[in-house]
Design an enzyme around this catalytic site. Structure first.
Site, short mmCIF file in Angstrom:
data_model
loop_
_atom_site.label_atom_id
_atom_site.label_comp_id
_atom_site.label_asym_id
_atom_site.label_seq_id
_atom_site.Cartn_x
_atom_site.Cartn_y
_atom_site.Cartn_z
N TYR A 175 -11.38 6.03 4.46
CA TYR A 175 -9.93 6.03 4.18
C TYR A 175 -9.50 7.42 3.70
CZ TYR A 175 -5.54 4.43 1.95
OH TYR A 175 -4.23 4.24 1.56
N ASP A 176 -10.25 7.94 2.72
CA ASP A 176 -9.86 9.21 2.10
C ASP A 176 -9.85 10.34 3.13
OD1 ASP A 176 -10.36 7.42 0.08
OD2 ASP A 176 -11.61 8.76 -1.12
P1 NAD Z 1 -0.73 -2.97 4.56
O1 NAD Z 1 -2.13 -3.24 5.00
O2 NAD Z 1 0.04 -4.06 3.94
O3 NAD Z 1 0.11 -2.41 5.77
C1 NAD Z 1 -0.42 -1.59 6.77
C2 NAD Z 1 0.16 -2.04 8.10
O4 NAD Z 1 -0.36 -1.20 9.16
C3 NAD Z 1 -0.25 -3.48 8.46
O5 NAD Z 1 0.90 -4.22 8.83
C4 NAD Z 1 -1.21 -3.31 9.64
O6 NAD Z 1 -1.20 -4.41 10.50
C5 NAD Z 1 -0.68 -2.03 10.26
N1 NAD Z 1 -1.67 -1.32 11.08
C6 NAD Z 1 -2.92 -0.91 10.71
N2 NAD Z 1 -3.54 -0.31 11.73
C7 NAD Z 1 -2.66 -0.30 12.77
C8 NAD Z 1 -2.70 0.20 14.09
N3 NAD Z 1 -3.80 0.81 14.59
N4 NAD Z 1 -1.61 0.06 14.88
C9 NAD Z 1 -0.49 -0.55 14.41
N5 NAD Z 1 -0.39 -1.05 13.17
C10 NAD Z 1 -1.47 -0.93 12.36
O7 NAD Z 1 -0.82 -1.71 3.57
P2 NAD Z 1 0.33 -1.06 2.67
O8 NAD Z 1 -0.07 -1.20 1.27
O9 NAD Z 1 1.66 -1.53 3.10
O10 NAD Z 1 0.16 0.47 3.06
C11 NAD Z 1 1.05 1.10 3.97
C12 NAD Z 1 0.76 2.59 4.01
O11 NAD Z 1 0.91 3.16 2.71
C13 NAD Z 1 -0.67 2.92 4.47
O12 NAD Z 1 -0.64 4.06 5.31
C14 NAD Z 1 -1.38 3.23 3.18
O13 NAD Z 1 -2.45 4.12 3.37
C15 NAD Z 1 -0.27 3.84 2.33
N6 NAD Z 1 -0.54 3.67 0.89
C16 NAD Z 1 -0.31 2.47 0.25
C17 NAD Z 1 -0.57 2.34 -1.10
C18 NAD Z 1 -0.31 1.07 -1.86
O14 NAD Z 1 -0.49 1.04 -3.09
N7 NAD Z 1 0.16 0.02 -1.26
C19 NAD Z 1 -1.12 3.44 -1.81
C20 NAD Z 1 -1.37 4.61 -1.13
C21 NAD Z 1 -1.06 4.72 0.22
#
Ligand code: NAD
Ligand code: UDP
Length: 330
Positions: free
Chosen positions: A145-146
């Protein structure tokens, strides 16, 4: 504006789509549902300005018509998700970022990357300013991930420098709120689900590791302000109120009024010891800072979890050797 949001069916993506629509934009949501749920978008399907495309963004991304902005939020984001889906995580951060950058270039659109505090790894500097380069184990389990996000940031800046693409990079710190999956494995959802079910709260390690929790509405507001700003380069958006995981467990016990106890479990490998954003840049450039107290944010998250019927909180199902389909969880 006409805006593409990848990862639209996820926790943050669905909140982001709602905010963009409320601001009067037209939104195209894209997702392959690997960790997201159609239910997160249910209310949006009635909105004429919302369109949805089911697609895996690691493959060529085609969108008909003009686009003003591409916002790349697709990626497994909870540790248990990216540990279960390491290759998909690396692909969506690398190939998915490449495809969506290529789309933004072809459409002369602004590009917005959802990055993460995990680019700082297990930080040796606390709090973390954007200028800190981080302390990441590239070959450890979290490296998938990182390093994917670090690569995504590097590729985004390369498109800016070489192709003149207008880009934004947000480094999101631990965010919580309604629409989190009960079994996403993150600490807030685990603790609330466990407390409401009368189960012991599982604290990993001795619980002295710290995190800083940001309520989703604050996070989305910071993201929207960054989108509308002229700032190119990484921007921390998170809540600087740092606490230990044990303190969070005690607070959830208190707020839910549960009789649950607290039990310890082994600390996962490379679990960051500390995490806290320095948000001077967001304050100065965006006039942004979080407004929601942890007690208020947790109260509305607890309420959301309560409302999702107990029956919907189906247990994880073990298929073969791994925990996979979590019914009612997607
Ligand atoms: P989440 O898992 O709820 O949402 C991610 C979404 O991306 C999901 O709906 C998944 O189905 C979709 N997805 C993944 N791979 C895919 C692909 N190849 N094609 C199309 N869709 C795809 O996670 P989240 O918490 O909503 O995170 C959203 C973004 O924010 C991510 O990029 C994550 O790295 C970043 N982020 C979130 C947090 C947090 O605290 N929630 C912290 C840091 C970064
Ligand atoms: N954690 C915990 N109990 C849980 C889930 C997580 O003690 O049931 C800890 C985890 O080890 C980490 C912190 O809580 O120290 C935050 O974990 P999370 O998975 O929410 O996100 P991270 O910040 O590690 O990406």
């Amino acid at each position: 504006m006409r805006i593409l949001v990848t990862g639209a069916a996820g926790f943050l993506g669905s909140h982001l789509c709602r905010r963009l629509l409320a601001e009067g934009h037209e939104v195209i949501g894209m997702d392959n549902f690997v960790t997201g749920r159609p239910a997160n978008l249910a209310a949006l399907f009635e909105n004429r300005d919302f369109h949805f495309v089911q697609h895996d963004v690691t493959n060529f991304v085609y969108v008909e018509g003009p686009l003003d902005v591409v916002m790349h939020f697709a990626s497994p984001a909870s540790p248990i998700d990216y540990l279960e889906l390491p290759i998909q995580t690396l692909k969506v951060g690398s190939l998915g970022t490449h495809k969506t950058l290529g789309l933004a270039k072809a459409k002369s659109a602004k590009y917005f990357l959802a990055s993460t505090s995990e680019v700082y790894g297990d930080p040796l500097v606390n709090p973390q300013p954007e200028s800190y380069w981080g302390n990441v184990n590239p070959v450890g389990p979290r490296g998938v991930y990182d390093e994917a996000k670090r690569f995504a940031e590097a590729l985004t800046m390369a498109y800016h420098r070489i192709h003149g693409l207008d880009v934004r990079i947000v480094r999101i710190f631990n965010t919580y709120g309604p629409a989190m999956r009960p079994y996403d494995g993150r600490v807030v959802s685990n603790f609330i689900r466990q407390a409401l079910a009368g189960e012991s709260l599982t604290v990993y390690g001795d619980g002295s590791q710290t995190r800083s929790f940001c309520y989703v509405d604050d996070e989305i507001d910071g993201i929207y302000r960054l989108l509308m700003s002229d700032f190119v380069g990484p921007m921390n958006i998170g809540n600087p109120d740092e606490m230990t995981v044990m303190e969070l467990a005690r607070l959830v016990v208190e707020l839910t009024g549960t009789s649950s106890g607290i039990q310890t479990r082994p600390l996962p490998q490379d679990d960051p010891r500390v995490r806290r954003p320095l948000i001077d840049r967001a304050r100065e450039v965006l006039g942004w800072e979080p407004r929601t107290s942890l007690a208020d944010g947790l109260a509305s998250t607890i309420e959301y979890f309560r409302q999702r019927a107990e029956s919907e909180f189906a247990r994880p199902v073990v298929t073969g050797s791994r925990v996979s389909a979590r019914p009612g969880d997607r």
